[in-house]
Design a protein around this motif. Structure first.
Motif, PDB file in Angstrom:
ATOM      1  N   ILE A  75       0.861  -1.177   0.000  1.00 33.48           N
ATOM      2  CA  ILE A  75       0.000   0.000   0.000  1.00 33.48           C
ATOM      3  C   ILE A  75       0.899   1.229   0.000  1.00 33.48           C
ATOM      4  CG2 ILE A  75      -1.782   1.274   1.256  1.00 33.48           C
ATOM      5  CD1 ILE A  75      -2.151  -1.633   2.676  1.00 33.48           C
ATOM      6  N   PHE A  76       0.607   2.139  -0.920  1.00 34.68           N
ATOM      7  CA  PHE A  76       1.360   3.381  -1.049  1.00 34.68           C
ATOM      8  C   PHE A  76       0.384   4.526  -0.822  1.00 34.68           C
ATOM      9  CE2 PHE A  76       3.199   0.078  -3.613  1.00 34.68           C
ATOM     10  CZ  PHE A  76       4.558   0.156  -3.362  1.00 34.68           C
ATOM     11  N   THR A  77       0.509   5.206   0.314  1.00 35.14           N
ATOM     12  CA  THR A  77      -0.412   6.315   0.579  1.00 35.14           C
ATOM     13  C   THR A  77       0.132   7.596  -0.031  1.00 35.14           C
ATOM     14  OG1 THR A  77       0.514   7.165   2.657  1.00 35.14           O
ATOM     15  CG2 THR A  77      -1.018   5.282   2.819  1.00 35.14           C
ATOM     16  N   SER A  78      -0.787   8.452  -0.418  1.00 34.45           N
ATOM     17  CA  SER A  78      -0.407   9.811  -0.772  1.00 34.45           C
ATOM     18  C   SER A  78      -0.122  10.554   0.523  1.00 34.45           C
ATOM     19  CB  SER A  78      -1.541  10.500  -1.528  1.00 34.45           C
ATOM     20  OG  SER A  78      -1.708   9.908  -2.787  1.00 34.45           O
ATOM     21  N   GLY A  79       0.561  11.663   0.417  1.00 35.96           N
ATOM     22  CA  GLY A  79       0.824  12.470   1.600  1.00 35.96           C
ATOM     23  C   GLY A  79      -0.473  12.933   2.227  1.00 35.96           C
ATOM     24  N   GLN A  80      -0.565  12.777   3.522  1.00 32.66           N
ATOM     25  CA  GLN A  80      -1.738  13.222   4.274  1.00 32.66           C
ATOM     26  C   GLN A  80      -1.386  14.507   5.016  1.00 32.66           C
ATOM     27  OE1 GLN A  80      -4.913  11.757   4.259  1.00 32.66           O
ATOM     28  NE2 GLN A  80      -3.943  10.688   2.545  1.00 32.66           N
ATOM     29  N   GLU A  98      -8.817   1.111   5.371  1.00 30.50           N
ATOM     30  CA  GLU A  98      -9.586   0.848   4.146  1.00 30.50           C
ATOM     31  C   GLU A  98      -8.834  -0.109   3.227  1.00 30.50           C
ATOM     32  OE1 GLU A  98     -12.897   1.044   1.772  1.00 30.50           O
ATOM     33  OE2 GLU A  98     -12.686   2.069   3.702  1.00 30.50           O
ATOM     34  N   ALA A  99      -7.515  -0.038   3.250  1.00 37.17           N
ATOM     35  CA  ALA A  99      -6.680  -0.879   2.390  1.00 37.17           C
ATOM     36  C   ALA A  99      -6.373  -2.246   2.998  1.00 37.17           C
ATOM     37  CB  ALA A  99      -5.371  -0.154   2.084  1.00 37.17           C
ATOM     38  N   GLY A 100      -6.804  -2.470   4.236  1.00 35.18           N
ATOM     39  CA  GLY A 100      -6.554  -3.757   4.879  1.00 35.18           C
ATOM     40  C   GLY A 100      -5.261  -3.815   5.659  1.00 35.18           C
ATOM     41  N   SER A 101      -4.829  -2.666   6.166  1.00 39.57           N
ATOM     42  CA  SER A 101      -3.607  -2.614   6.947  1.00 39.57           C
ATOM     43  C   SER A 101      -3.816  -1.708   8.152  1.00 39.57           C
ATOM     44  CB  SER A 101      -2.442  -2.113   6.079  1.00 39.57           C
ATOM     45  OG  SER A 101      -1.203  -2.271   6.757  1.00 39.57           O
ATOM     46  N   SER A 102      -2.727  -1.277   8.754  1.00 39.79           N
ATOM     47  CA  SER A 102      -2.762  -0.379   9.911  1.00 39.79           C
ATOM     48  C   SER A 102      -1.373   0.227  10.064  1.00 39.79           C
ATOM     49  CB  SER A 102      -3.133  -1.155  11.184  1.00 39.79           C
ATOM     50  OG  SER A 102      -2.079  -2.044  11.534  1.00 39.79           O
ATOM     51  N   LEU A 103      -1.216   1.041  11.083  1.00 37.39           N
ATOM     52  CA  LEU A 103       0.118   1.603  11.334  1.00 37.39           C
ATOM     53  C   LEU A 103       1.137   0.504  11.602  1.00 37.39           C
ATOM     54  CD1 LEU A 103      -0.692   4.770  13.495  1.00 37.39           C
ATOM     55  CD2 LEU A 103      -0.075   4.670  11.066  1.00 37.39           C
ATOM     56  N   ALA A 104       0.702  -0.627  12.153  1.00 42.17           N
ATOM     57  CA  ALA A 104       1.617  -1.740  12.418  1.00 42.17           C
ATOM     58  C   ALA A 104       2.177  -2.338  11.135  1.00 42.17           C
ATOM     59  CB  ALA A 104       0.910  -2.817  13.233  1.00 42.17           C
ATOM     60  N   GLY A 105       1.503  -2.131  10.007  1.00 46.74           N
ATOM     61  CA  GLY A 105       1.970  -2.645   8.731  1.00 46.74           C
ATOM     62  C   GLY A 105       2.871  -1.694   7.974  1.00 46.74           C
ATOM     63  N   VAL A 106       3.105  -0.508   8.524  1.00 44.70           N
ATOM     64  CA  VAL A 106       3.915   0.504   7.841  1.00 44.70           C
ATOM     65  C   VAL A 106       5.390   0.112   7.900  1.00 44.70           C
ATOM     66  CG1 VAL A 106       4.669   2.921   7.894  1.00 44.70           C
ATOM     67  CG2 VAL A 106       2.245   2.352   8.216  1.00 44.70           C
ATOM     68  N   VAL A 107       6.037   0.159   6.740  1.00 35.71           N
ATOM     69  CA  VAL A 107       7.468  -0.151   6.688  1.00 35.71           C
ATOM     70  C   VAL A 107       8.325   1.093   6.487  1.00 35.71           C
ATOM     71  CG1 VAL A 107       7.125  -2.522   5.897  1.00 35.71           C
ATOM     72  CG2 VAL A 107       7.396  -0.703   4.218  1.00 35.71           C
ATOM     73  N   SER A 108       7.714   2.151   5.916  1.00 38.01           N
ATOM     74  CA  SER A 108       8.489   3.358   5.633  1.00 38.01           C
ATOM     75  C   SER A 108       7.562   4.567   5.592  1.00 38.01           C
ATOM     76  CB  SER A 108       9.190   3.203   4.277  1.00 38.01           C
ATOM     77  OG  SER A 108       9.891   4.367   3.921  1.00 38.01           O
ATOM     78  N   VAL A 109       8.046   5.697   6.101  1.00 39.92           N
ATOM     79  CA  VAL A 109       7.298   6.948   6.027  1.00 39.92           C
ATOM     80  C   VAL A 109       8.238   8.070   5.615  1.00 39.92           C
ATOM     81  CG1 VAL A 109       5.570   6.322   7.766  1.00 39.92           C
ATOM     82  CG2 VAL A 109       7.609   7.523   8.464  1.00 39.92           C
ATOM     83  N   THR A 110       7.632   9.083   5.000  1.00 37.06           N
ATOM     84  CA  THR A 110       8.334  10.329   4.735  1.00 37.06           C
ATOM     85  C   THR A 110       7.531  11.430   5.393  1.00 37.06           C
ATOM     86  OG1 THR A 110       9.110   9.474   2.612  1.00 37.06           O
ATOM     87  CG2 THR A 110       9.307  11.846   2.972  1.00 37.06           C
ATOM     88  N   VAL A 111       8.207  12.232   6.199  1.00 35.70           N
ATOM     89  CA  VAL A 111       7.588  13.350   6.903  1.00 35.70           C
ATOM     90  C   VAL A 111       8.111  14.634   6.276  1.00 35.70           C
ATOM     91  CG1 VAL A 111       7.304  14.519   9.129  1.00 35.70           C
ATOM     92  CG2 VAL A 111       7.521  12.013   9.055  1.00 35.70           C
ATOM     93  N   PHE A 112       7.181  15.500   5.883  1.00 36.86           N
ATOM     94  CA  PHE A 112       7.533  16.814   5.359  1.00 36.86           C
ATOM     95  C   PHE A 112       7.078  17.846   6.380  1.00 36.86           C
ATOM     96  CE2 PHE A 112       6.684  13.978   1.851  1.00 36.86           C
ATOM     97  CZ  PHE A 112       7.786  14.136   1.035  1.00 36.86           C
TER      98      PHE A 112
END
Length: 125
Positions: free
Chosen positions: A26-31, A62-76
């Motif tokens: 899952i690839f989220t757009s920037g929130q 909605e995509a079937g995941s959660s924060l526990a499934g996150v492998v990488s983030v970019t913070v701006f």
């Protein structure tokens, strides 16, 4: 590929998707700190970061995941002087989970936001 769209997160403000799923990724757009109704969250960097995480969680769920499934983030961020306060919320929301992260200071963000975060996650079994 599958387009992911959650009514619990704000609609996109441009020609892109809230997230895209490809296989188990899952690839989220920037929130940014907008409520699901599209209202700007004004206030402290902590308030804005909390809303960003609310949005990320809604999209990931909605995509079937959660924060526990996150492998990488970019913070701006528009002001790295607020890094410590953003980091407090980040640590609380991820708990013991520690995804890879990059943090970048930028000149400006859409709608006057002070923080934007995108994520790459795996769907959870």
């Amino acid at each position: 590929m599958q387009v992911i769209s959650s009514r619990e997160a704000p609609r996109t403000i441009g020609p892109y998707s809230q997230a895209i799923a490809s296989d188990d990724w899952i690839f989220t757009s920037g929130q940014i700190p907008l409520t699901a109704s599209g209202a700007n969250v004004v206030g402290s960097i902590k308030d804005q970061t909390e809303q960003v995480f609310n949005n990320l969680e809604a999209v990931l769920t909605e995509a079937g995941s959660s924060l526990a499934g996150v492998v990488s983030v970019t913070v701006f961020m528009t002001d790295l002087g607020e890094f410590a306060e953003m980091n407090e919320v980040f640590a609380q929301r991820f708990g013991l989970h520690r995804p890879a992260r990059t943090t970048i200071q930028v000149a400006a963000l859409p709608t006057g936001a002070r923080v934007e975060i995108n994520a790459v996650a795996r769907r959870q079994a």
